[in-house]
Design a protein around this motif. Structure first.
Motif, PDB file in Angstrom:
ATOM      1  N   GLU A   1       0.829  -1.204   0.000  1.00  0.00           N
ATOM      2  CA  GLU A   1       0.000   0.000   0.000  1.00  0.00           C
ATOM      3  C   GLU A   1       0.857   1.244   0.000  1.00  0.00           C
ATOM      4  O   GLU A   1       0.566   2.224  -0.666  1.00  0.00           O
ATOM      5  CB  GLU A   1      -0.907  -0.030   1.228  1.00  0.00           C
ATOM      6  CG  GLU A   1      -1.806   1.180   1.355  1.00  0.00           C
ATOM      7  CD  GLU A   1      -2.746   1.069   2.533  1.00  0.00           C
ATOM      8  OE1 GLU A   1      -3.405   2.062   2.832  1.00  0.00           O
ATOM      9  OE2 GLU A   1      -2.796   0.001   3.141  1.00  0.00           O
TER      10      GLU A   1
ATOM     11  N   VAL B   1      -3.683  -1.513  -4.061  1.00  0.00           N
ATOM     12  CA  VAL B   1      -3.245  -2.612  -3.218  1.00  0.00           C
ATOM     13  C   VAL B   1      -4.043  -3.874  -3.462  1.00  0.00           C
ATOM     14  O   VAL B   1      -5.247  -3.841  -3.640  1.00  0.00           O
ATOM     15  CB  VAL B   1      -3.406  -2.222  -1.733  1.00  0.00           C
ATOM     16  CG1 VAL B   1      -2.719  -3.229  -0.845  1.00  0.00           C
ATOM     17  CG2 VAL B   1      -2.846  -0.843  -1.493  1.00  0.00           C
TER      18      VAL B   1
ATOM     19  N   GLU C   1      -4.647  -7.337  -1.365  1.00  0.00           N
ATOM     20  CA  GLU C   1      -4.412  -7.932  -0.070  1.00  0.00           C
ATOM     21  C   GLU C   1      -3.996  -9.391  -0.225  1.00  0.00           C
ATOM     22  O   GLU C   1      -3.974  -9.925  -1.332  1.00  0.00           O
ATOM     23  CB  GLU C   1      -5.678  -7.794   0.779  1.00  0.00           C
ATOM     24  CG  GLU C   1      -5.942  -6.331   1.160  1.00  0.00           C
ATOM     25  CD  GLU C   1      -7.189  -6.164   1.974  1.00  0.00           C
ATOM     26  OE1 GLU C   1      -8.049  -7.066   1.934  1.00  0.00           O
ATOM     27  OE2 GLU C   1      -7.316  -5.137   2.657  1.00  0.00           O
TER      28      GLU C   1
ATOM     29  N   ARG D   1     -17.040  -6.048  -1.624  1.00  0.00           N
ATOM     30  CA  ARG D   1     -15.698  -6.575  -1.847  1.00  0.00           C
ATOM     31  C   ARG D   1     -15.453  -6.679  -3.344  1.00  0.00           C
ATOM     32  O   ARG D   1     -16.381  -6.894  -4.121  1.00  0.00           O
ATOM     33  CB  ARG D   1     -15.547  -7.955  -1.187  1.00  0.00           C
ATOM     34  CG  ARG D   1     -14.108  -8.483  -1.141  1.00  0.00           C
ATOM     35  CD  ARG D   1     -13.987  -9.584  -0.075  1.00  0.00           C
ATOM     36  NE  ARG D   1     -14.753 -10.763  -0.433  1.00  0.00           N
ATOM     37  CZ  ARG D   1     -14.235 -11.836  -1.031  1.00  0.00           C
ATOM     38  NH1 ARG D   1     -12.959 -11.866  -1.335  1.00  0.00           N
ATOM     39  NH2 ARG D   1     -14.980 -12.882  -1.311  1.00  0.00           N
TER      40      ARG D   1
ATOM     41  N   THR E   1      -7.930 -10.504  -3.295  1.00  0.00           N
ATOM     42  CA  THR E   1      -8.874  -9.511  -2.806  1.00  0.00           C
ATOM     43  C   THR E   1      -8.277  -8.118  -2.922  1.00  0.00           C
ATOM     44  O   THR E   1      -7.169  -7.869  -2.460  1.00  0.00           O
ATOM     45  CB  THR E   1      -9.244  -9.794  -1.336  1.00  0.00           C
ATOM     46  OG1 THR E   1      -9.807 -11.102  -1.242  1.00  0.00           O
ATOM     47  CG2 THR E   1     -10.248  -8.769  -0.829  1.00  0.00           C
TER      48      THR E   1
ATOM     49  N   SER F   1      -7.804  -4.269  -2.027  1.00  0.00           N
ATOM     50  CA  SER F   1      -7.952  -3.435  -0.841  1.00  0.00           C
ATOM     51  C   SER F   1      -9.038  -2.387  -1.065  1.00  0.00           C
ATOM     52  O   SER F   1      -9.168  -1.844  -2.165  1.00  0.00           O
ATOM     53  CB  SER F   1      -6.630  -2.741  -0.522  1.00  0.00           C
ATOM     54  OG  SER F   1      -6.817  -1.728   0.440  1.00  0.00           O
TER      55      SER F   1
ATOM     56  N   GLN G   1      -9.072   0.612  -0.380  1.00  0.00           N
ATOM     57  CA  GLN G   1      -8.499   1.873  -0.849  1.00  0.00           C
ATOM     58  C   GLN G   1      -8.460   1.954  -2.367  1.00  0.00           C
ATOM     59  O   GLN G   1      -8.348   3.041  -2.938  1.00  0.00           O
ATOM     60  CB  GLN G   1      -7.072   2.064  -0.305  1.00  0.00           C
ATOM     61  CG  GLN G   1      -7.011   2.242   1.206  1.00  0.00           C
ATOM     62  CD  GLN G   1      -6.743   0.930   1.908  1.00  0.00           C
ATOM     63  OE1 GLN G   1      -7.318  -0.096   1.560  1.00  0.00           O
ATOM     64  NE2 GLN G   1      -5.871   0.960   2.902  1.00  0.00           N
ATOM     65  N   SER G   2      -8.537   0.799  -3.018  1.00  0.00           N
ATOM     66  CA  SER G   2      -8.406   0.771  -4.479  1.00  0.00           C
ATOM     67  C   SER G   2      -9.732   0.568  -5.199  1.00  0.00           C
ATOM     68  O   SER G   2      -9.758   0.490  -6.422  1.00  0.00           O
ATOM     69  CB  SER G   2      -7.435  -0.350  -4.877  1.00  0.00           C
ATOM     70  OG  SER G   2      -6.180  -0.150  -4.278  1.00  0.00           O
TER      71      SER G   2
END
Length: 358
Positions: free
Chosen positions: A48, A54, A56, A112, A127, A129, A131-132
Motif C-alpha cells: 500500500e 493494493v 491484499e 468486496r 482480494t 484493498s 483503498q483501491s
C-alpha cells in the motif's frame, strides 16, 4: 533383566506415539515447503505504501465445474465466468453511452472486489484493498461505450482476468484482457481506461513498463487522495534544468512519435476528453510515452544537474533544490503553467522521473 508384559506394552505405546508425532511433523514441514514453492510462482503483491493500488493477501479458490451446456452459443458463453458460472455479467442492454448510466456501480454498495488471474499452477483469486475500489469502479463506470467499442476476435484473446464485484446479495463480473486492454460486455469488446489498464498490469505484469506505469499512477492516486498542500510558486527554476538528455516534453514527444523503436503497445480511453489514446513503449530503454506523460524508469538518462534513477532524496535536494509541490512520495517542479518535472520515490530513493503536460 526381563521386562514385564505391562512394561513392554507401555514402551510400545510410547514408541507408536513418537512415530505418529514424527509423521505429523514431517507432513506439516512438507506442506509448508509446498506452499512456499507455490507462493514463489505468484506475482509479488504490491504494498500500500508503494503503490496506492493494493491487493491484499492471497485467497485460495477452488475451481468449480463448468455447468454451461455445450450446446449454448459462443456469444452466450462469452458472458459466463467459467470459474464461477453463477456470477452475473454486467446488465448492459445497449453498447453506447456511459457504462455507469446503465449499471451505476459507483452508486451501489460494493462489499468486496476480487480479481481472478490464470497462472501456470492454476487460477488464483486476490482480494482488492478497499483503498483501491475507486480506481476499478470509476475506471469502468466512466467508460463511454460509443467511443471505446472495438472489433476483436474473441477466440484469439488470451491472458483474461476476471474482476468480481461482491454486492449485498449478488455477484457481478467483467472480463478484462491484458494483451488488448479491453473489457468484454455482451460479447463485444471495449477499450479500458488508463487507470484500469495500469492497475491490472501493475499486479499481473509488474516487471513490464506498463506495470511500472501502474506503480507510478498508484503514487499519483495516493497524492490525489491526500489533503492538497499549497504549491510554492516562490521557487522559480530555469526550464533548461528539467530537460532529460537535452530534450524537453515537446521534443521527447516528437522524437518518440517519429522513432520506430517506440512501439504502439496499447490503446486506452481518456476519460478527461472522451478520446482514444495510445501508449508507446521502448522496453530496452525503459521509456513509456502517452500524450500527456513521458515516463523514465532506468538510470540511462539524466537531467543537466545529474538527476537520475536510484538517487536518494538528500542527493536530489542538494543538486536540484526543493520542489514546488511535495505530496508524499511525489515531488513536482513547475516548468510553466502546463508542464511539470515529477520525481517519484520509493524507500527514499528515486524510482521514476516523468515529464508531464496538463
Amino acid at each position: 533383566m526381563r521386562l514385564e508384559k505391562k512394561e513392554i506394552w507401555f514402551i510400545s505405546i510410547i514408541l507408536m506415539l513418537i512415530i505418529a508425532l514424527m509423521m505429523i511433523l514431517i507432513n506439516i514441514w512438507s506442506s509448508e515447503q509446498q506452499n512456499a514453492a507455490e507462493d514463489q510462482s505468484l506475482p509479488a503483491a504490491q504494498s500500500e505504501e508503494d503503490s496506492g493500488m493494493v491487493l491484499e493477501p492471497v485467497e485460495e479458490l477452488t475451481k468449480q465445474e463448468e455447468s454451461a451446456d455445450a450446446s449454448k452459443s459462443e456469444a452466450h458463453l462469452q458472458s459466463v465466468n467459467p470459474h464461477f458460472p453463477e456470477d452475473l455479467p454486467f446488465p448492459i442492454e445497449k453498447t453506447e453511452g456511459n457504462l455507469g448510466d446503465q449499471f451505476p456501480l459507483d452508486k451501489m454498495s460494493v462489499k468486496r472486489i476480487s480479481i481472478m488471474v490464470s497462472l501456470d499452477n492454476g487460477v488464483r483469486g486476490y482480494t482488492v484493498s478497499p483503498q483501491s475500489y475507486r480506481v476499478l469502479v470509476q475506471g469502468l463506470t466512466s467508460l463511454n461505450l460509443s467511443t471505446t467499442k472495438t472489433e476483436m476476435n474473441s477466440s484469439a484473446l488470451a491472458s483474461d482476468v476476471y474482476i468480481r464485484f461482491h454486492l449485498d446479495n449478488e455477484m457481478y463480473f467483467i472480463k478484462y484482457n491484458l494483451d488488448s486492454n479491453t473489457v468484454e460486455l455482451n460479447g463485444q469488446h471495449f477499450y479500458a481506461s488508463r487507470n484500469l489498464m495500469s492497475y491490472l498490469h501493475l499486479f499481473c505484469r509488474p516487471g513490464t513498463l506498463l506495470g511500472m506505469f501502474g506503480e507510478m499512477r498508484g503514487i499519483d492516486v495516493n497524492a490525489e487522495d491526500a489533503p492538497a498542500p499549497q504549491e510554492d510558486m516562490t521557487r522559480v527554476y530555469d526550464p533548461e534544468r528539467f530537460k532529460i538528455q537535452e530534450k524537453n516534453f515537446a521534443e521527447w514527444s516528437r522524437y518518440i512519435s517519429s522513432n520506430s523503436d517506440y512501439k504502439e503497445a496499447y490503446r486506452y480511453y481518456s476519460v478527461s476528453d472522451d478520446n482514444m489514446k495510445t501508449v508507446r513503449i521502448h522496453e530496452e530503454e525503459g521509456i513509456l510515452s502517452t500524450p500527456s506523460t513521458i515516463l523514465f524508469t532506468k538510470n540511462n538518462v539524466s537531467s543537466p544537474d545529474g538527476i537520475s534513477i536510484g538517487m536518494s532524496e538528500k542527493e536530489v535536494l542538494s543538486m536540484l533544490g526543493s520542489p514546488n509541490l511535495s505530496q508524499g512520495n511525489k515531488w513536482s517542479y513547475t516548468i510553466n503553467d502546463d508542464l511539470k518535472f515529477n520525481l517519484y520515490f520509493t524507500e527514499e530513493n528515486l524510482r521514476y522521473i516523468t515529464l508531464t503536460s496538463e
